[in-house]
Design an enzyme around this catalytic site. Structure first.
Site, short mmCIF file in Angstrom:
data_model
loop_
_atom_site.label_atom_id
_atom_site.label_comp_id
_atom_site.label_asym_id
_atom_site.label_seq_id
_atom_site.Cartn_x
_atom_site.Cartn_y
_atom_site.Cartn_z
N HIS A 36 16.55 -11.12 22.11
CA HIS A 36 16.40 -12.32 22.94
C HIS A 36 16.02 -13.54 22.10
O HIS A 36 15.34 -14.44 22.57
CB HIS A 36 15.38 -12.09 24.07
CG HIS A 36 15.89 -11.12 25.10
ND1 HIS A 36 16.72 -11.51 26.14
CD2 HIS A 36 15.71 -9.79 25.23
CE1 HIS A 36 17.01 -10.43 26.87
NE2 HIS A 36 16.42 -9.38 26.34
N THR A 37 16.42 -13.51 20.84
CA THR A 37 16.20 -14.68 19.99
C THR A 37 17.49 -15.49 19.83
O THR A 37 17.44 -16.65 19.48
CB THR A 37 15.74 -14.25 18.58
OG1 THR A 37 16.60 -13.21 18.14
CG2 THR A 37 14.31 -13.76 18.58
N ASP A 38 18.64 -14.86 20.10
CA ASP A 38 19.89 -15.56 19.78
C ASP A 38 20.07 -16.84 20.60
O ASP A 38 20.45 -17.88 20.05
CB ASP A 38 21.13 -14.64 19.86
CG ASP A 38 21.35 -13.95 21.19
OD1 ASP A 38 20.50 -14.06 22.10
OD2 ASP A 38 22.41 -13.29 21.32
N SER A 69 43.32 -0.19 32.45
CA SER A 69 42.06 0.33 31.94
C SER A 69 42.12 1.85 32.01
O SER A 69 42.15 2.43 33.09
CB SER A 69 40.88 -0.18 32.77
OG SER A 69 39.75 0.64 32.53
N SER A 126 26.53 -3.14 23.97
CA SER A 126 27.49 -4.21 24.06
C SER A 126 28.95 -3.81 24.15
O SER A 126 29.80 -4.27 23.38
CB SER A 126 27.28 -5.13 22.87
OG SER A 126 27.30 -6.41 23.35
N SER A 127 29.24 -2.99 25.13
CA SER A 127 30.64 -2.63 25.36
C SER A 127 31.44 -3.86 25.79
O SER A 127 32.62 -3.99 25.46
CB SER A 127 30.72 -1.56 26.44
OG SER A 127 30.00 -1.95 27.58
N GLU A 161 31.88 -14.70 28.81
CA GLU A 161 30.70 -14.23 29.55
C GLU A 161 30.14 -15.35 30.43
O GLU A 161 29.81 -15.12 31.60
CB GLU A 161 29.59 -13.77 28.58
CG GLU A 161 29.92 -12.56 27.77
CD GLU A 161 29.65 -11.25 28.49
OE1 GLU A 161 29.08 -11.25 29.59
OE2 GLU A 161 30.04 -10.21 27.93
N ASP A 173 26.13 -10.47 20.11
CA ASP A 173 26.99 -9.30 20.31
C ASP A 173 28.43 -9.57 19.87
O ASP A 173 29.06 -8.74 19.20
CB ASP A 173 26.99 -8.89 21.79
CG ASP A 173 25.60 -8.62 22.30
OD1 ASP A 173 24.65 -8.63 21.49
OD2 ASP A 173 25.44 -8.42 23.53
N TYR A 223 18.58 -11.47 33.30
CA TYR A 223 18.82 -11.98 31.95
C TYR A 223 18.84 -13.51 31.96
O TYR A 223 18.18 -14.16 31.15
CB TYR A 223 20.16 -11.43 31.43
CG TYR A 223 20.49 -11.88 30.03
CD1 TYR A 223 20.12 -11.11 28.93
CD2 TYR A 223 21.18 -13.07 29.79
CE1 TYR A 223 20.43 -11.52 27.64
CE2 TYR A 223 21.48 -13.48 28.52
CZ TYR A 223 21.12 -12.70 27.44
OH TYR A 223 21.42 -13.12 26.16
C1 GLA Z 1 22.40 -9.11 25.31
C2 GLA Z 1 23.07 -10.45 25.05
C3 GLA Z 1 22.76 -10.96 23.64
C4 GLA Z 1 21.26 -10.93 23.35
C5 GLA Z 1 20.68 -9.58 23.74
C6 GLA Z 1 19.17 -9.58 23.62
O1 GLA Z 1 22.95 -8.12 24.51
O2 GLA Z 1 24.47 -10.35 25.19
O3 GLA Z 1 23.28 -12.27 23.48
O4 GLA Z 1 20.61 -11.99 23.98
O5 GLA Z 1 21.01 -9.22 25.06
O6 GLA Z 1 18.79 -9.74 22.29
#
Ligand code: GLA
Length: 386
Positions: A36-38, A69, A126-127, A161, A173, A223
């Site tokens: 959660h730093t990005d 799919s 992160s699929s 997204e 991601d 989120y």
């Molecule tokens: C998800 C988001 C990322 C990031 C993480 C937490 O994966 O897609 O951008 O914020 O959560 O670090």
């Protein structure tokens, strides 16, 4: 089971006209630290994994995309020129990427495609970024003469997204899914976009994920709420300290100076982010010295912050973290967005077998189902396979 090109090709042949196309892959990811730093302009420390998405694509001479799919057993068709796009959420990722590539001037044409993935859904690996990245990379190769640079391809996924899915995610991601490198983690500065690779070969340690199989839901409020809290805190600090543009620049003292101007919840979230920024930098230094004990301590601190301050943990993940502590695991924490998914564990080779055994047994005894163990192998970013 590991997904293969053949798994995708046989379905592509079956569901379309019998011919074959080009095949691409893009991975999911782990993140050592920097959660959660990005979206706060901070640093992250991800690596691509071997699991990912594979897609076969062939231009079909129309303005339509026909997408199958394999995992959902679902076929959808949409027009590239339709503003609204399909309703099936998996197809919206592909639609979003097409539209965003077109907005960058890439003359995308209609195509047939089949795809499948072996990144566990909802594991925090992160699929969805893998899905966006495989198509962004492929469209750039098929129609863009590979002229769009890689970080911009990652932004195509991120905009998908934001605009088509409703998750205001950061860039981590998608960036690692496009830019990942076998055997290396990547430190990414999410403000400047600069990145460095760090060879990941910790002698005597392993990285292992323990998937609680609790599914998270990043789309919608939780989120996005976290992100909003960070923005509120950063805006309040900026009013008093104009040099602070985002939480990456802020200190605890500056946060204290605005406590009266923001909600307690926003302050708590910001407190976590400021600490996490510093932890990533501590980990970078520790890695250069091969000091994995410090890396592990920082991971535990991150878990504590994600659980108590950022409040994105859950009972199952806190339980797995406690087991790791009890078993002497060097470092352990929630990985990814939170609200379920995996813990990432840095564990010495001697303790590995016992930790995995105990974690599975105790989790099963408490929650009635087995967690899934995933050994981390750092793989390559998006690429053409055939
Ligand atoms: C998800 C988001 C990322 C990031 C993480 C937490 O994966 O897609 O951008 O914020 O959560 O670090």
């Amino acid at each position: 089971m590991k997904l293969t090109i053949e798994d995708v090709r046989t379905r592509f042949i079956k569901h379309f006209d019998g011919s074959t196309g080009s095949v691409y892959a893009a991975p999911g990811r782990i993140n050592l630290i920097g959660e959660h730093t990005d979206y706060n302009d901070g640093f992250v420390f991800p690596g691509a994994v071997e699991q990912g998405m594979i897609a076969e694509i062939k231009p079909n001479g129309t303005r339509k995309v026909r997408a199958y799919s394999i995992d959902m057993k679902d076929l959808t068709e949409f027009s590239l020129d339709d503003e609204k796009g399909p309703s099936a959420s998996w197809a919206r990722y592909i639609f979003g990427v097409c539209r965003e590539m077109m907005a960058l001037g890439v003359p995308v044409q209609g195509f047939n495609t089949a795809f499948a993935g072996d990144v566990p859904l909802g594991a925090g690996m992160s699929s969805s970024a893998a899905l966006e990245s495989v198509y962004a990379y492929a469209l750039n190769d098929l129609w863009g003469e590979n002229k769009i640079e890689k970080m911009e391809l990652a932004r195509v996924g991120q905009r998908t997204e934001h605009k088509y899915i409703g998750c205001n995610c950061g860039i981590m991601d998608q960036a690692i899914s496009i830019l990942g490198k076998k055997g290396s983690l990547m430190r990414l500065d999410c403000r400047s976009g600069e990145y460095n690779y760090f060879p990941w070969n910790p002698q005597g340690y392993k990285l292992v994920l323990v998937n609680s199989c609790v599914k998270h839901e990043l789309v919608g409020s939780p989120y996005n709420d976290r992100r909003k809290s960070c923005e509120n805190a950063a805006a309040a600090i900026n009013k008093k300290f104009p040099e602070v543009k985002s939480l990456r620049d802020a200190t605890y003292e500056q946060l204290d100076a605005v406590r009266g101007d923001i909600s307690e919840e926003d302050a708590l979230r910001a407190h976590y982010v400021i600490g996490e920024r510093d932890r990533v930098l501590t980990v970078c230094e520790a890695l250069e010295k091969g000091d994995y004990e410090t890396v592990g301590q920082m991971m535990y601190q991150t878990h504590e912050g994600l659980s108590k301050e950022y409040e994105v943990s859950c009972e199952e993940l806190d339980f797995l973290n406690e087991i790791a502590k009890e078993e002497g695991v060097t470092g352990s924490r929630i990985m990814g967005g939170g609200f379920g998914g995996c813990t990432i564990n840095l564990v010495s080779e001697e303790l590995y077998a016992n930790f995995v055994k105990v974690a599975v047994e105790k989790f099963k005894a408490k929650f009635g189902k087995k967690p899934v163990i995933i050994d981390v192998v750092i793989g390559d970013g998006a690429r053409k396979l055939l």
